[in-house]
Design a protein around this motif. Structure first.
Motif, PDB file in Angstrom:
ATOM      1  N   ARG A 107      40.329  28.784  35.421  1.00 51.59           N
ATOM      2  CA  ARG A 107      41.222  29.924  35.220  1.00 51.59           C
ATOM      3  C   ARG A 107      41.075  30.423  33.786  1.00 51.59           C
ATOM      4  O   ARG A 107      41.579  29.786  32.854  1.00 51.59           O
ATOM      5  CB  ARG A 107      42.664  29.506  35.505  1.00 51.59           C
ATOM      6  CG  ARG A 107      43.660  30.648  35.501  1.00 51.59           C
ATOM      7  CD  ARG A 107      45.020  30.194  35.979  1.00 51.59           C
ATOM      8  NE  ARG A 107      45.053  30.044  37.446  1.00 51.59           N
ATOM      9  CZ  ARG A 107      45.074  28.873  38.070  1.00 51.59           C
ATOM     10  NH1 ARG A 107      45.039  27.735  37.377  1.00 51.59           N
ATOM     11  NH2 ARG A 107      45.127  28.814  39.390  1.00 51.59           N
ATOM     12  N   PRO A 108      40.355  31.537  33.558  1.00 51.46           N
ATOM     13  CA  PRO A 108      40.178  32.031  32.192  1.00 51.46           C
ATOM     14  C   PRO A 108      41.518  32.313  31.524  1.00 51.46           C
ATOM     15  O   PRO A 108      42.459  32.786  32.166  1.00 51.46           O
ATOM     16  CB  PRO A 108      39.376  33.325  32.389  1.00 51.46           C
ATOM     17  CG  PRO A 108      38.701  33.162  33.719  1.00 51.46           C
ATOM     18  CD  PRO A 108      39.665  32.383  34.552  1.00 51.46           C
ATOM     19  N   ALA A 109      41.574  32.040  30.236  1.00 54.16           N
ATOM     20  CA  ALA A 109      42.826  32.193  29.506  1.00 54.16           C
ATOM     21  C   ALA A 109      43.240  33.647  29.381  1.00 54.16           C
ATOM     22  O   ALA A 109      44.435  33.955  29.318  1.00 54.16           O
ATOM     23  CB  ALA A 109      42.691  31.563  28.120  1.00 54.16           C
ATOM     24  N   ASP A 110      42.287  34.556  29.340  1.00 50.90           N
ATOM     25  CA  ASP A 110      42.593  35.962  29.078  1.00 50.90           C
ATOM     26  C   ASP A 110      42.360  36.853  30.285  1.00 50.90           C
ATOM     27  O   ASP A 110      42.119  38.053  30.152  1.00 50.90           O
ATOM     28  CB  ASP A 110      41.749  36.455  27.913  1.00 50.90           C
ATOM     29  CG  ASP A 110      40.255  36.288  28.161  1.00 50.90           C
ATOM     30  OD1 ASP A 110      39.900  35.631  29.166  1.00 50.90           O
ATOM     31  OD2 ASP A 110      39.446  36.800  27.369  1.00 50.90           O
ATOM     32  N   ALA A 111      42.406  36.280  31.488  1.00 48.56           N
ATOM     33  CA  ALA A 111      42.152  37.087  32.683  1.00 48.56           C
ATOM     34  C   ALA A 111      42.942  36.544  33.861  1.00 48.56           C
ATOM     35  O   ALA A 111      43.371  35.378  33.873  1.00 48.56           O
ATOM     36  CB  ALA A 111      40.656  37.091  33.008  1.00 48.56           C
ATOM     37  N   LYS A 112      43.171  37.408  34.856  1.00 53.63           N
ATOM     38  CA  LYS A 112      43.825  36.974  36.077  1.00 53.63           C
ATOM     39  C   LYS A 112      42.788  36.377  37.028  1.00 53.63           C
ATOM     40  O   LYS A 112      41.611  36.673  36.953  1.00 53.63           O
ATOM     41  CB  LYS A 112      44.522  38.163  36.742  1.00 53.63           C
ATOM     42  CG  LYS A 112      45.693  38.719  35.941  1.00 53.63           C
ATOM     43  CD  LYS A 112      46.366  39.858  36.692  1.00 53.63           C
ATOM     44  CE  LYS A 112      47.550  40.399  35.906  1.00 53.63           C
ATOM     45  NZ  LYS A 112      48.222  41.521  36.619  1.00 53.63           N
ATOM     46  N   GLY A 113      43.260  35.567  37.933  1.00 51.21           N
ATOM     47  CA  GLY A 113      42.368  34.990  38.927  1.00 51.21           C
ATOM     48  C   GLY A 113      41.544  33.838  38.384  1.00 51.21           C
ATOM     49  O   GLY A 113      41.786  33.317  37.302  1.00 51.21           O
ATOM     50  N   THR A 114      40.554  33.446  39.168  1.00 54.46           N
ATOM     51  CA  THR A 114      39.693  32.326  38.803  1.00 54.46           C
ATOM     52  C   THR A 114      38.232  32.725  38.905  1.00 54.46           C
ATOM     53  O   THR A 114      37.890  33.701  39.578  1.00 54.46           O
ATOM     54  CB  THR A 114      39.945  31.118  39.724  1.00 54.46           C
ATOM     55  OG1 THR A 114      39.644  31.492  41.082  1.00 54.46           O
ATOM     56  CG2 THR A 114      41.378  30.635  39.624  1.00 54.46           C
ATOM     57  N   GLU A 115      37.372  31.967  38.247  1.00 54.04           N
ATOM     58  CA  GLU A 115      35.926  32.165  38.306  1.00 54.04           C
ATOM     59  C   GLU A 115      35.255  30.816  38.536  1.00 54.04           C
ATOM     60  O   GLU A 115      35.811  29.768  38.185  1.00 54.04           O
ATOM     61  CB  GLU A 115      35.399  32.768  37.003  1.00 54.04           C
ATOM     62  CG  GLU A 115      35.900  34.160  36.681  1.00 54.04           C
ATOM     63  CD  GLU A 115      35.306  34.683  35.384  1.00 54.04           C
ATOM     64  OE1 GLU A 115      34.172  34.252  35.034  1.00 54.04           O
ATOM     65  OE2 GLU A 115      35.963  35.485  34.708  1.00 54.04           O
ATOM     66  N   PHE A 116      34.050  30.865  39.088  1.00 54.89           N
ATOM     67  CA  PHE A 116      33.273  29.639  39.229  1.00 54.89           C
ATOM     68  C   PHE A 116      32.765  29.186  37.863  1.00 54.89           C
ATOM     69  O   PHE A 116      32.356  30.007  37.039  1.00 54.89           O
ATOM     70  CB  PHE A 116      32.081  29.848  40.170  1.00 54.89           C
ATOM     71  CG  PHE A 116      32.469  29.934  41.619  1.00 54.89           C
ATOM     72  CD1 PHE A 116      32.807  28.789  42.323  1.00 54.89           C
ATOM     73  CD2 PHE A 116      32.497  31.158  42.268  1.00 54.89           C
ATOM     74  CE1 PHE A 116      33.175  28.871  43.664  1.00 54.89           C
ATOM     75  CE2 PHE A 116      32.858  31.251  43.605  1.00 54.89           C
ATOM     76  CZ  PHE A 116      33.200  30.093  44.302  1.00 54.89           C
ATOM     77  N   VAL A 117      32.800  27.894  37.631  1.00 56.83           N
ATOM     78  CA  VAL A 117      32.236  27.333  36.398  1.00 56.83           C
ATOM     79  C   VAL A 117      30.718  27.321  36.500  1.00 56.83           C
ATOM     80  O   VAL A 117      30.143  27.597  37.559  1.00 56.83           O
ATOM     81  CB  VAL A 117      32.745  25.889  36.159  1.00 56.83           C
ATOM     82  CG1 VAL A 117      34.242  25.868  35.963  1.00 56.83           C
ATOM     83  CG2 VAL A 117      32.320  24.966  37.301  1.00 56.83           C
TER      84      VAL A 117
END
Length: 427
Positions: free
Chosen positions: A368-378
């Motif tokens: 979960r990036p600190a400065d964005a909504k949602g999640t991304e794959f590592v």
């Protein structure tokens, strides 16, 4: 695993990247499966919506005393209820087929990876160290080692071909190398030491890409677990299915473990000596990073492996692997090849790969990036820091003396209990 959205958006680019790896175009068949799956999903939504609509209409018809309409609606609802499970099963089947097809396709190469069919297409990046000038003809480790405790005959007697029994100072030197590597990676390079399972489930070897395509290269137990071919499997899957916090990244893990490989894909190669064994030890490096940091992490990881060779005074070269020589899950790989004077050749001793989000998608691991909504794959990376047996081979050949003894590298002396040289065993 690949992002189906990227294939939909630019199938030509996907196929072009596969072509660089010598793989046939796959976008058309994948997108055909995807269309069928999405059509089924759309029909499911339509059936569910109509069922709900008709169910409400039944009550309204009954309230008006319109029994004929109510009965017709009940018949329709019953038919829809029968259709829905069949559609759900069709969707599961189609999704499984699509995932199976996607999971069999290798990772796409980074733009800077050179094209080539095999190791002949690899590009040399740099060299370190000057090969020693011997006053005698240096021996290969397979000829030098047996008198010093590298016992191929006993290993074969006990377990068969590609197993070796180490004795005396040879065993101590092997242990010293492993401990030195582990201490360096934890103490100087910031990797967290782990002791992971050596037996893993199907999901783990699927997550790191050994299954389903490379099952024959693995050993399996009678209870259907897999012996790890490298600690990459256990360490990378430590985050399987998780959503990590941004503050946790990068995660850097290392482990010294036995590794087990059937070597089915390398039949007939390096059958002599200690280079290619069914059982060996390796210090593995694994990093879990944010996508924008994986390239820098790849350079860092490779430098951590290089540092071990430099500390041991072993000449080596750094190679950027071509598209035809990279592993299935890698988008970019550096190999470190150590100089073996007995063979008069450079041989691979470490492989460090950036896998991008390829493994993360198979493991469903996000952050979960600190400065964005949602999640991304590592992004995941793995490398050898180093293969202990191959490093032992390099030490034997580079530090051998004319009388058949082998000097212990200076950095290993604190681990050797006062032993400074390997000499032929008595008897």
């Amino acid at each position: 695993m690949h992002d189906i959205r990227l294939i939909r958006e630019n199938p030509e680019a996907f196929d072009a990247a596969l072509a660089r790896r010598g793989v046939e175009a796959a976008s058309a068949s994948i997108l055909e499966m995807d269309t069928r799956r999405r059509d089924i999903a759309t029909r499911m939504q339509e059936v569910q919506a109509r069922r709900n609509e008709a169910s409400k209409a039944i009550g309204a018809a009954m309230g008006k005393g319109d029994k004929d309409t109510a009965e017709a609606l009940k018949t329709e609802v019953a038919a829809l209820k029968t259709e829905l499970p069949a559609l759900e099963e069709d969707e599961r089947t189609q999704t499984a087929l699509q995932n199976a097809a996607l999971s069999a396709i290798p990772n796409l190469p980074a733009a800077e990876v050179p094209e080539g069919e095999d190791e002949a297409g690899n590009a040399e990046v740099s060299r370190w160290g000057t090969p020693r000038d011997f006053a005698f003809t240096p021996k290969e480790h397979a000829d030098l080692g047996p008198a010093l405790g590298l016992d191929f005959e006993t290993g074969a007697l006990i377990a068969g071909a590609r197993f070796t029994f180490l004795k005396g100072g040879m065993a101590r030197l092997h242990r010293a190398l492993a401990q030195f590597m582990l201490d360096r990676q934890t103490g100087e390079n910031g990797y967290m030491e782990c002791i992971p399972p050596l037996l893993v489930k199907d999901e783990a070897v699927f997550g790191t890409g050994q299954l389903p395509k490379f099952a024959e290269d693995l050993f399996r137990t009678t209870d259907r677990r897999w012996l790890i071919p490298t600690a990459e499997v256990s360490l990378t899957n430590a985050v399987q299915g998780q959503i990590l916090n941004d503050a946790q990244l990068p995660l850097r893990m290392t482990a010294l473990t036995p590794c087990f490989r059937s070597e089915a894909g390398a039949a007939g190669r390096d059958t002599r000596g200690f280079i290619r064994q069914h059982q060996f030890e390796k210090v593995e490096l694994v990093s879990i990073t944010r996508p924008e940091e994986s390239e820098a992490e790849h350079e860092r990881m490779t430098a951590c492996a290089e540092g071990v060779l430099q500390a041991l005074g072993l000449p080596y070269r750094k190679m950027l692997l071509c598209t035809g020589d990279m592993g299935f899950t890698a988008r970019k790989t550096y190999d470190l090849e150590v100089w073996l004077p007995g063979q008069n050749a450079y041989r691979e001793i470490s492989s460090c790969s950036n896998c991008g989000d390829f493994q993360a998608r198979r493991m469903n691991t996000r952050y979960r990036p600190a400065d964005a909504k949602g999640t991304e794959f590592v992004h995941t990376l793995n490398g050898s820091g180093l293969a202990v047996g191959r490093t032992l081979v390099a030490v034997l050949e580079n530090y051998q003396q004319e009388d058949g003894s082998v000097d212990v590298p200076e950095v290993l002396l604190p681990y050797m209990g006062g032993l400074t040289r390997l000499v032929p065993l008595a008897g």
